[in-house]
Design a protein around this motif. Structure first.
Motif, PDB file in Angstrom:
ATOM      1  N   UNK A   1     -18.466  24.814  -9.393  1.00 15.69           N
ATOM      2  CA  UNK A   1     -19.315  24.896 -10.542  1.00 15.69           C
ATOM      3  C   UNK A   1     -18.778  25.037 -11.710  1.00 15.69           C
ATOM      4  N   UNK A   2     -17.452  24.692 -11.829  1.00 16.65           N
ATOM      5  CA  UNK A   2     -16.798  24.632 -13.179  1.00 16.65           C
ATOM      6  C   UNK A   2     -16.331  23.236 -13.497  1.00 16.65           C
TER       7      UNK A   2
ATOM      8  N   UNK B   1     -21.292  26.277 -15.094  1.00 20.53           N
ATOM      9  CA  UNK B   1     -22.579  26.213 -15.780  1.00 20.53           C
ATOM     10  C   UNK B   1     -23.397  27.143 -15.607  1.00 20.53           C
ATOM     11  N   UNK B   2     -23.009  28.624 -15.094  1.00 25.40           N
ATOM     12  CA  UNK B   2     -23.939  29.697 -15.248  1.00 25.40           C
ATOM     13  C   UNK B   2     -25.243  29.494 -14.588  1.00 25.40           C
ATOM     14  N   UNK B   3     -25.757  30.943 -14.295  1.00 23.07           N
ATOM     15  CA  UNK B   3     -27.036  30.821 -13.866  1.00 23.07           C
ATOM     16  C   UNK B   3     -28.171  31.637 -14.384  1.00 23.07           C
TER      17      UNK B   3
ATOM     18  N   UNK C   1     -29.918  28.602  -0.238  1.00 23.27           N
ATOM     19  CA  UNK C   1     -30.104  28.436  -1.904  1.00 23.27           C
ATOM     20  C   UNK C   1     -28.979  27.853  -2.836  1.00 23.27           C
ATOM     21  N   UNK C   2     -29.504  26.838  -3.412  1.00 19.25           N
ATOM     22  CA  UNK C   2     -28.233  26.200  -4.405  1.00 19.25           C
ATOM     23  C   UNK C   2     -28.742  26.242  -5.841  1.00 19.25           C
ATOM     24  N   UNK C   3     -28.042  26.537  -6.797  1.00 21.10           N
ATOM     25  CA  UNK C   3     -28.211  26.479  -8.207  1.00 21.10           C
ATOM     26  C   UNK C   3     -28.333  24.938  -8.501  1.00 21.10           C
ATOM     27  N   UNK C   4     -27.413  24.174  -8.254  1.00 15.52           N
ATOM     28  CA  UNK C   4     -27.318  22.781  -8.589  1.00 15.52           C
ATOM     29  C   UNK C   4     -27.240  22.153  -7.423  1.00 15.52           C
TER      30      UNK C   4
ATOM     31  N   UNK D   1     -24.711  27.882 -19.241  1.00 16.82           N
ATOM     32  CA  UNK D   1     -23.616  27.384 -20.233  1.00 16.82           C
ATOM     33  C   UNK D   1     -22.646  28.325 -20.558  1.00 16.82           C
ATOM     34  N   UNK D   2     -22.522  29.624 -20.277  1.00 11.69           N
ATOM     35  CA  UNK D   2     -21.211  30.476 -20.510  1.00 11.69           C
ATOM     36  C   UNK D   2     -20.341  30.627 -19.453  1.00 11.69           C
ATOM     37  N   UNK D   3     -20.978  31.041 -18.267  1.00 12.51           N
ATOM     38  CA  UNK D   3     -20.183  31.257 -17.107  1.00 12.51           C
ATOM     39  C   UNK D   3     -20.647  32.466 -16.245  1.00 12.51           C
ATOM     40  N   UNK D   4     -19.961  32.625 -15.151  1.00 14.75           N
ATOM     41  CA  UNK D   4     -20.455  33.922 -14.177  1.00 14.75           C
ATOM     42  C   UNK D   4     -19.305  34.602 -13.806  1.00 14.75           C
ATOM     43  N   UNK D   5     -19.687  35.845 -13.503  1.00 15.64           N
ATOM     44  CA  UNK D   5     -18.638  36.878 -12.766  1.00 15.64           C
ATOM     45  C   UNK D   5     -19.244  37.377 -11.452  1.00 15.64           C
ATOM     46  N   UNK D   6     -18.657  37.172 -10.466  1.00 11.01           N
ATOM     47  CA  UNK D   6     -19.013  37.913  -9.198  1.00 11.01           C
ATOM     48  C   UNK D   6     -18.028  38.963  -8.740  1.00 11.01           C
ATOM     49  N   UNK D   7     -18.560  40.036  -8.797  1.00  8.78           N
ATOM     50  CA  UNK D   7     -17.672  41.388  -8.567  1.00  8.78           C
ATOM     51  C   UNK D   7     -17.921  41.860  -7.142  1.00  8.78           C
ATOM     52  N   UNK D   8     -16.950  41.823  -6.227  1.00 11.99           N
ATOM     53  CA  UNK D   8     -16.972  42.362  -4.949  1.00 11.99           C
ATOM     54  C   UNK D   8     -16.504  43.803  -4.992  1.00 11.99           C
TER      55      UNK D   8
END
Length: 405
Positions: A276-277, A303-305, A318-321, A356-363
């Motif tokens: 997604x980048x 693309x961000x969510x 489920x898919x964002x895009x 439009x900015x981005x995402x951070x997933x934290x495990x």
């Protein structure tokens, strides 16, 4: 009567009164000693009814509420000291037949945080009294709906590649005399079969994790080794997409868990970040210890969510895009697997994102412990440096968005 006789009678009466008073006092003391300390059975029954998880209401022969608990009002069984009309009608039937009746007391209108589904049973209590016992079945209804959706989604997802394989096989047969066409269609067959195999593998993995129970056997796992292996898995994909994946310095962090599952979860996060980048954008990994939890953060400039769908991204399929996911061969199960891996380890996965900015997933996984004690970090970086590297991600996202991409 002589003076002596009157005096004797007075003395006798006095003695009788003293003896009677003594006997009464002793009887009272004996009863007091025999009386149980604490609440009576009736008081305990009242407490049980008042604290019951189910809504309980007792109706008389006229359908009036003679007793109910707070839960009955929460479930909508009783409003303004009046029973729900459906419950009253059911109570009339029960009073006439003597047989228990089940009724649906789901709210007719959605108001606030009312339960979505309420199921009640009406029973006779005798002496023309009936009791309505209502339970919140919203969770069971939600799980059943989820199961139906899952079966429908699996059927659809499996049917798509299987149908494509059949069509491509026919195309190969028709173009058997054209080597170029055979090569082109056989390449598509390979891609669809690979996607089908990945889907089946992830479905099996998800079914094993579905219970969200802690793993029975936990082993000490090096976070740095998990990061290294996950990076190796996505290296070719990232290079093909022109995505530069970077990681901070080794942290020396240890967690208790299953290394294979943790690598799978982190690989899924990295693959999503790459998929997604846009080409040429960076993806970064950072590690740190926060409150006894090892945190592994994956940050992208994709693309961000949108906030209203952020909770849904962990749902199966489920898919964002959808278009992008199809193009990259995604199954829609990656984040669902991440969520269940984290839950199986007693942790969680968190998301920060802006379109439009981005995402951070934290495990977040609990740090390694021995006899209940947190072990010191092996060869750990100074806390300030580790925290700075991890916290820099979100700030860098905003800075990059404000400047050149």
């Amino acid at each position: 009567m002589s003076l002596f006789g009157g005096l004797a009678l007075a003395v006798g009466t006095l003695l009788a009164g003293v003896v009677l008073g003594f006997l009464i006092a002793r009887s009272r003391r004996t009863r007091a000693r025999r009386r149980p300390v604490g609440p009576t059975v009736a008081e305990l029954l009242h407490r049980i009814v008042q604290s019951a998880h189910n809504g309980i209401a007792v109706l008389n022969q006229f359908g009036d509420v003679v007793m109910h608990n707070p839960r009955a009002e929460e479930l909508g069984l009783v409003r303004n000291n009046q029973a729900d009309e459906r419950a009253r009608k059911a109570a009339e039937v029960v009073a006439a037949t003597g047989e228990p009746v089940e009724i649906d007391l789901a709210p007719l209108e959605s108001k606030g945080r009312q339960p979505a589904a309420v199921l009640a049973e009406v029973r006779m209590l005798g002496d023309k009294f009936t009791v309505v016992d209502a339970a919140d079945t919203s969770e069971a209804v939600r799980l059943e709906a989820t199961r139906r959706d899952f079966v429908a989604n699996v059927s659809h997802e499996l049917k798509t590649p299987v149908g494509a394989l059949a069509l491509l096989a026919e195309a190969v047969q028709d173009g058997a005399d054209d080597p170029d066409e055979v090569r082109r269609f056989s390449g598509k067959i390979l891609r669809e079969s690979t996607r089908l195999g990945t889907l089946v593998t992830e479905l099996i993995a998800l079914s094993r994790l579905q219970g969200a129970e802690r793993l029975p056997e936990m082993h000490s796992v090096e976070v740095d080794a998990v990061v290294t292996e996950a990076l190796g898995r996505v290296e070719l994909t990232a290079e093909s997409a022109d995505i530069n994946v970077t990681a901070d310095e080794p942290s020396g962090l240890l967690v208790d868990g299953d290394r294979t599952l943790l690598v799978t979860a982190l690989s899924n996060l990295l693959e999503n970040a790459v998929a997604y980048s846009p080409a040429g954008s960076p993806v970064s990994i950072s590690r740190r210890l926060v409150g006894g939890y090892a945190e592994i953060a994956v940050t992208d400039r994709g693309i961000g969510i949108a906030e209203d769908v952020q909770k849904r991204v962990f749902e199966r399929f489920y898919r964002v895009d959808k278009a992008r996911s199809r193009a990259t061969g995604g199954t829609g199960l990656g984040l669902a697997i991440v969520k269940h891996v984290a839950a199986n380890h007693g942790g969680e996965v968190r998301l920060w994102s802006e379109p439009g900015v981005g995402s951070t997933f934290t495990l977040r996984i609990p740090g390694h412990r021995v006899n209940g004690q947190q072990l010191p970090v092996r060869q750990a970086m100074p806390a300030g440096e580790t925290t700075e590297l991890a916290d820099r991600n979100v700030g860098q996202l905003r800075a990059d968005h404000g400047g050149a991409t």
